[in-house]
Design an enzyme around this catalytic site. Structure first.
Site, PDB file in Angstrom:
ATOM      1  N   ASP A   8      54.216  62.095   2.545  1.00 52.08           N
ATOM      2  CA  ASP A   8      55.245  61.170   3.285  1.00 52.08           C
ATOM      3  C   ASP A   8      55.255  61.627   4.714  1.00 52.08           C
ATOM      4  O   ASP A   8      55.807  62.696   5.042  1.00 52.08           O
ATOM      5  CB  ASP A   8      56.661  61.543   2.565  1.00 52.08           C
ATOM      6  N   ASP A 103      54.907  54.417   4.704  1.00 59.36           N
ATOM      7  CA  ASP A 103      54.908  55.850   5.328  1.00 59.36           C
ATOM      8  C   ASP A 103      54.498  56.745   4.258  1.00 59.36           C
ATOM      9  O   ASP A 103      54.619  58.125   4.488  1.00 59.36           O
ATOM     10  CB  ASP A 103      55.875  56.456   6.113  1.00 59.36           C
ATOM     11  N   GLU A 104      54.168  56.379   2.807  1.00 57.44           N
ATOM     12  CA  GLU A 104      54.227  56.894   1.781  1.00 57.44           C
ATOM     13  C   GLU A 104      53.288  56.698   0.730  1.00 57.44           C
ATOM     14  O   GLU A 104      53.165  55.466   0.505  1.00 57.44           O
ATOM     15  CB  GLU A 104      55.633  56.873   1.348  1.00 57.44           C
TER      16      GLU A 104
HETATM   17  N1  DCP Z   1      63.657  53.089   6.579  1.00 55.14           N
HETATM   18  C1  DCP Z   1      64.443  52.148   6.950  1.00 55.14           C
HETATM   19  N2  DCP Z   1      65.794  51.966   6.312  1.00 55.14           N
HETATM   20  C2  DCP Z   1      66.072  53.053   5.184  1.00 55.14           C
HETATM   21  C3  DCP Z   1      65.228  54.100   5.072  1.00 55.14           C
HETATM   22  C4  DCP Z   1      63.762  54.141   5.644  1.00 55.14           C
HETATM   23  O1  DCP Z   1      64.314  51.425   7.687  1.00 55.14           O
HETATM   24  N3  DCP Z   1      67.078  53.061   4.542  1.00 55.14           N
HETATM   25  C5  DCP Z   1      62.428  53.266   7.288  1.00 55.14           C
HETATM   26  C6  DCP Z   1      62.275  54.053   8.256  1.00 55.14           C
HETATM   27  C7  DCP Z   1      61.808  55.007   8.255  1.00 55.14           C
HETATM   28  C8  DCP Z   1      60.774  54.816   7.172  1.00 55.14           C
HETATM   29  O2  DCP Z   1      61.230  53.565   6.495  1.00 55.14           O
HETATM   30  O3  DCP Z   1      60.939  55.882   9.249  1.00 55.14           O
HETATM   31  C9  DCP Z   1      60.171  55.783   6.077  1.00 55.14           C
HETATM   32  O4  DCP Z   1      61.380  56.133   5.414  1.00 55.14           O
HETATM   33  P1  DCP Z   1      61.536  57.677   5.031  1.00 55.14           P
HETATM   34  O5  DCP Z   1      62.719  57.612   3.739  1.00 55.14           O
HETATM   35  O6  DCP Z   1      60.107  58.286   4.676  1.00 55.14           O
HETATM   36  O7  DCP Z   1      62.267  58.318   6.205  1.00 55.14           O
HETATM   37  P2  DCP Z   1      61.463  58.865   7.373  1.00 55.14           P
HETATM   38  O8  DCP Z   1      60.037  58.931   7.449  1.00 55.14           O
HETATM   39  O9  DCP Z   1      62.057  58.249   8.577  1.00 55.14           O
HETATM   40  O10 DCP Z   1      62.094  60.380   7.163  1.00 55.14           O
HETATM   41  P3  DCP Z   1      61.450  61.587   6.405  1.00 55.14           P
HETATM   42  O11 DCP Z   1      61.027  62.683   7.504  1.00 55.14           O
HETATM   43  O12 DCP Z   1      62.774  62.082   5.847  1.00 55.14           O
HETATM   44  O13 DCP Z   1      60.600  60.896   5.718  1.00 55.14           O
HETATM   45 MG    MG Z   2      59.030  59.292   5.715  1.00 49.97          MG
END
Ligand code: DCP
Ligand code: MG
Length: 375
Positions: A8, A103-104
């Protein structure tokens, strides 16, 4: 023995923005909609997180918590492109990849591991992290174990730039102290229900007798029990077979005119129908995806009485779903149409062509990888 990685990316959208604009590096970045128009935070860079900023929070709140935060509007095309690059790096390790979102992904790295030749899961994971970093500039957090659900939990425990390996046989000990809500399939409501039974941790869950699982989870009893001790053996599902066909478009300016929206929706639905026909597929479930001016993204779906790849029924149902969301003053940034739940090839010949009968109730669609920010 299987070895599964869950990978992720860290603060995905925000990290891409920092990568593309060096002035943002090392600074609190808030990716999302405008605070003055009820926008929400899609994600925040790790520099902003100590202030309490979280995904899906109103941007107005985020700005209050972190006034020095730099607001950046999301660029979805760029994120999709970066996601493709990352998935390509993953493919250097294995073909058995199950993407869960942009991203996962799960990766079955069993083929890359060869313990007698000194290629251990840990080494593969380190190599994966290094190559993602050097080829894309992004950092990825990785969990490694013999089960999907354990790896998923592990990848989240040491973010950002995390690496957590749970050796074979250690799954139950690893899971035991963790909150029961971390387990895949246990949502907030179920977690509440379990708490009322005195079950707070995954360890406490694992100790319950089989009858208790039956009572609490019914048909899911056995799979939840196996997951609670990290013995689930669900395979990594590669998406080599097409599971859905979709098309979407982002507008240069937010669109609110029903006529215009209908035209776009019909064009998208028609395109999807054509693409289904070329692939020899007929689908039952029609999903529309909507993104509002404040970046809230959600889907609505319903089922056709019989599988189809004809523009008419797909357009009609897409419009029916969409028009229910068309309230006065609401404007849209993006529209998408998808069709999934395909008929088996031998079902296709004997299908009636009409679309009569009842439509099933709404559900949330899974056809698109992005998650909907909750306003
Ligand atoms: N995303 C979004 N709305 C949300 C959750 C996520 O638009 N409620 C989008 C933005 C994030 C991406 O999806 O960058 C990936 O979600 P993640 O939950 O993996 O969050 P991040 O990658 O940003 O942070 P982390 O380091 O916690 O994985
Ligand atoms: Mg993420």
């Amino acid at each position: 023995m299987r070895h599964i990685i869950h990978a992720d990316l860290d603060a995905f959208y925000a990290t891409v923005e920092q990568l593309d604009n060096p002035e943002l590096r090392g600074k609190p970045v808030l990716v999302g909609g405008r605070p003055e128009s009820r926008g929400v935070v899609a994600t925040a860079s790790y520099e902003a997180r100590p202030f309490g900023v979280r995904s899906a929070m109103p941007m107005r709140t985020a700005v209050r918590l972190c006034p020095q935060g730099i607001i950046v509007r999301p660029r979805f095309t760029r994120y999709r492109e970066m996601s493709r690059q990352v998935m390509e790096v993953f493919r250097e390790f294995t073909e058995v990849i199950e993407p869960l979102s942009l991203d996962e992904a799960y990766l079955d790295i069993s083929g890359a591991v060869n313990e007698s030749e000194g290629r251990w899961p840990l080494g593969v994971a380190l190599d994966l992290k290094r190559r993602v970093k050097s080829q894309t500039g992004l950092t990825v957090s990785v969990g490694v174990s013999v089960s999907k659900s354990v790896s998923k939990i592990a990848s989240d425990l040491d973010k950002p730039d995390g690496l957590v390996v749970v050796p074979p046989g250690d799954q139950a000990d690893f899971l035991a102290p963790l909150a029961v809500g971390k387990l895949w399939g246990i949502g907030p409501k179920t977690a509440e229900r379990l708490k009322a039974e005195g079950v707070d941790t995954i360890g406490a869950l694992a100790e319950q007798p089989p009858e208790w699982f039956e009572r609490m989870f019914g048909q899911r009893a056995n799979s939840v029990r196996l997951r609670s001790i990290g013995l689930d053996d669900e395979p990594v599902n590669t998406e080599r077979i097409t599971k859905s066909v979709s098309s979407e478009t982002t507008f240069p300016d937010d669109l609110g005119d029903p006529e215009e929206l209908r035209r776009v929706l019909e064009e998208l639905a028609g395109g999807v129908a054509g693409s289904l026909e070329r692939k020899g597929l007929q689908g039952r479930t029609v999903t529309v995806k909507l993104r509002l001016a404040d970046f809230t993204t959600f889907t609505r779906q319903s089922t056709l009485p019989s599988p189809s790849n004809e523009p008419g029924p797909i357009q009609e149902l897409a419009w029916r779903l969409f028009s229910a969301e068309l309230t006065t003053g609401r404007t849209f940034r993006l529209l998408g149409v998808g069709v999934s739940n395909f008929a088996e090839p031998d079902e296709i010949r004997q299908l009636p062509l009409s679309i009569e009968g009842d439509f099933r109730a709404y559900g949330t669609g899974l056809g698109w990888p992005e998650r909907a920010p909750q306003a």
